[in-house]
Scaffold this motif. Structure first.
Motif, mmCIF file in Angstrom:
data_model
loop_
_atom_site.group_PDB
_atom_site.id
_atom_site.type_symbol
_atom_site.label_atom_id
_atom_site.label_comp_id
_atom_site.label_asym_id
_atom_site.label_seq_id
_atom_site.Cartn_x
_atom_site.Cartn_y
_atom_site.Cartn_z
ATOM 1 N N GLN A 75 0.832 -1.293 0.112
ATOM 2 C CA GLN A 75 0.028 -0.058 -0.053
ATOM 3 C C GLN A 75 0.744 1.319 0.069
ATOM 4 O OE1 GLN A 75 -2.209 0.981 3.882
ATOM 5 N NE2 GLN A 75 -4.126 1.654 2.471
ATOM 6 N N ALA A 76 1.938 1.287 0.810
ATOM 7 C CA ALA A 76 2.836 2.575 1.057
ATOM 8 C C ALA A 76 3.408 2.578 -0.193
ATOM 9 C CB ALA A 76 3.955 2.427 1.898
ATOM 10 N N ARG A 77 3.700 1.510 -1.173
ATOM 11 C CA ARG A 77 4.603 1.875 -2.300
ATOM 12 C C ARG A 77 3.682 2.146 -3.415
ATOM 13 N NH1 ARG A 77 5.235 -3.300 -4.171
ATOM 14 N NH2 ARG A 77 3.577 -3.084 -5.651
ATOM 15 N N GLU A 78 2.585 1.730 -3.547
ATOM 16 C CA GLU A 78 1.363 2.247 -4.411
ATOM 17 C C GLU A 78 1.086 3.782 -4.092
ATOM 18 O OE1 GLU A 78 -1.639 -0.728 -4.131
ATOM 19 O OE2 GLU A 78 -0.664 -2.122 -5.460
ATOM 20 N N PHE A 79 0.908 4.262 -2.772
ATOM 21 C CA PHE A 79 0.629 5.462 -2.330
ATOM 22 C C PHE A 79 1.925 6.392 -3.076
ATOM 23 C CE2 PHE A 79 0.942 9.068 0.237
ATOM 24 C CZ PHE A 79 -0.148 9.835 -0.055
ATOM 25 N N SER A 80 2.839 5.878 -2.629
ATOM 26 C CA SER A 80 4.307 6.490 -3.087
ATOM 27 C C SER A 80 4.380 7.071 -4.426
ATOM 28 C CB SER A 80 5.380 6.057 -2.550
ATOM 29 O OG SER A 80 6.634 6.503 -3.056
ATOM 30 N N GLU A 81 3.827 5.929 -5.375
ATOM 31 C CA GLU A 81 4.053 6.101 -6.820
ATOM 32 C C GLU A 81 2.925 7.077 -7.092
ATOM 33 O OE1 GLU A 81 3.500 1.864 -8.214
ATOM 34 O OE2 GLU A 81 5.662 1.515 -7.471
ATOM 35 N N ALA A 82 1.571 6.970 -6.775
ATOM 36 C CA ALA A 82 0.699 8.041 -7.085
ATOM 37 C C ALA A 82 0.899 9.651 -6.573
ATOM 38 C CB ALA A 82 -0.741 7.395 -6.300
ATOM 39 N N TYR A 83 1.557 9.552 -5.329
ATOM 40 C CA TYR A 83 2.036 10.789 -4.986
ATOM 41 C C TYR A 83 3.147 11.381 -5.712
ATOM 42 C CZ TYR A 83 3.455 14.584 -1.671
ATOM 43 O OH TYR A 83 3.722 15.648 -1.133
ATOM 44 N N ALA A 84 4.075 10.640 -6.170
ATOM 45 C CA ALA A 84 5.054 11.039 -7.046
ATOM 46 C C ALA A 84 4.394 11.654 -8.339
ATOM 47 C CB ALA A 84 6.008 9.994 -7.410
ATOM 48 N N ARG A 85 3.520 10.820 -8.997
ATOM 49 C CA ARG A 85 2.678 11.238 -10.159
ATOM 50 C C ARG A 85 1.985 12.659 -9.846
ATOM 51 N NH1 ARG A 85 1.615 5.862 -10.561
ATOM 52 N NH2 ARG A 85 -0.421 6.138 -9.512
ATOM 53 N N LEU A 86 1.500 12.754 -8.682
ATOM 54 C CA LEU A 86 1.027 14.207 -8.191
ATOM 55 C C LEU A 86 1.841 15.236 -8.209
ATOM 56 C CD1 LEU A 86 -1.611 15.926 -6.991
ATOM 57 C CD2 LEU A 86 -0.510 15.164 -4.603
ATOM 58 N N LEU A 87 3.187 15.018 -7.734
ATOM 59 C CA LEU A 87 4.184 16.108 -7.710
ATOM 60 C C LEU A 87 4.457 16.553 -8.999
ATOM 61 C CD1 LEU A 87 6.284 14.736 -4.740
ATOM 62 C CD2 LEU A 87 4.528 16.667 -4.838
ATOM 63 N N GLU A 88 4.599 15.446 -9.844
ATOM 64 C CA GLU A 88 4.961 15.675 -11.542
ATOM 65 C C GLU A 88 3.941 16.560 -12.072
ATOM 66 O OE1 GLU A 88 5.790 12.025 -13.491
ATOM 67 O OE2 GLU A 88 7.143 11.305 -12.132
ATOM 68 N N LEU A 89 2.559 16.397 -11.702
ATOM 69 C CA LEU A 89 1.614 17.195 -12.374
ATOM 70 C C LEU A 89 1.391 18.672 -11.872
ATOM 71 C CD1 LEU A 89 -1.512 14.964 -12.341
ATOM 72 C CD2 LEU A 89 -0.240 15.603 -14.389
ATOM 73 N N GLU A 90 1.808 18.779 -10.441
ATOM 74 C CA GLU A 90 2.090 20.211 -9.900
ATOM 75 C C GLU A 90 3.198 20.935 -10.813
ATOM 76 O OE1 GLU A 90 2.517 19.645 -5.765
ATOM 77 O OE2 GLU A 90 0.331 19.507 -5.397
ATOM 78 N N ALA A 91 4.347 20.172 -11.104
ATOM 79 C CA ALA A 91 5.556 20.676 -11.749
ATOM 80 C C ALA A 91 5.111 21.063 -13.222
ATOM 81 C CB ALA A 91 6.783 19.738 -11.772
ATOM 82 N N GLU A 92 4.347 20.674 -13.631
ATOM 83 C CA GLU A 92 3.909 21.057 -15.147
ATOM 84 C C GLU A 92 3.367 22.434 -15.266
ATOM 85 O OE1 GLU A 92 1.082 18.222 -16.937
ATOM 86 O OE2 GLU A 92 2.629 16.540 -16.646
#
Length: 92
Positions: A75-92
């Protein structure tokens, strides 16, 4: 399109936050052990069965904890991956 992606990622992040592990592993209660020698002799068979059951339950408890730990790591790994995608979207 970027707003749709952000909404999707936010929904994933919020979903994971609300899907907490319930903690279904309950430790077994140790059985009653008499201190009086007469009681030990009188209840020896019952005490033996209770002890065997207790140790079986302890093993089951530890296996349950191991399984929950594995599930939380996933669960933590999957959440970390989703959170990383969120951070990437914020950087756009």
């Amino acid at each position: 399109m970027a707003l749709l992606k952000q909404t999707w990622v936010v929904m994933i992040v919020l979903g994971w936050g609300s899907a907490a592990i319930a903690g279904t592993c309950l430790p077994p209660a140790p059985p009653w052990m008499p201190t009086n020698a007469d009681d030990v002799w009188a209840y020896a068979d019952l005490l033996r069965r209770d002890a065997e059951t207790y140790f079986t339950d302890v093993e089951r408890y530890f296996r349950c904890q191991d399984q929950e730990r594995t599930e939380v790591f996933v669960q933590a790994r999957e959440f970390s991956e989703a959170y990383a995608r969120l951070l990437e979207l914020e950087a756009e």
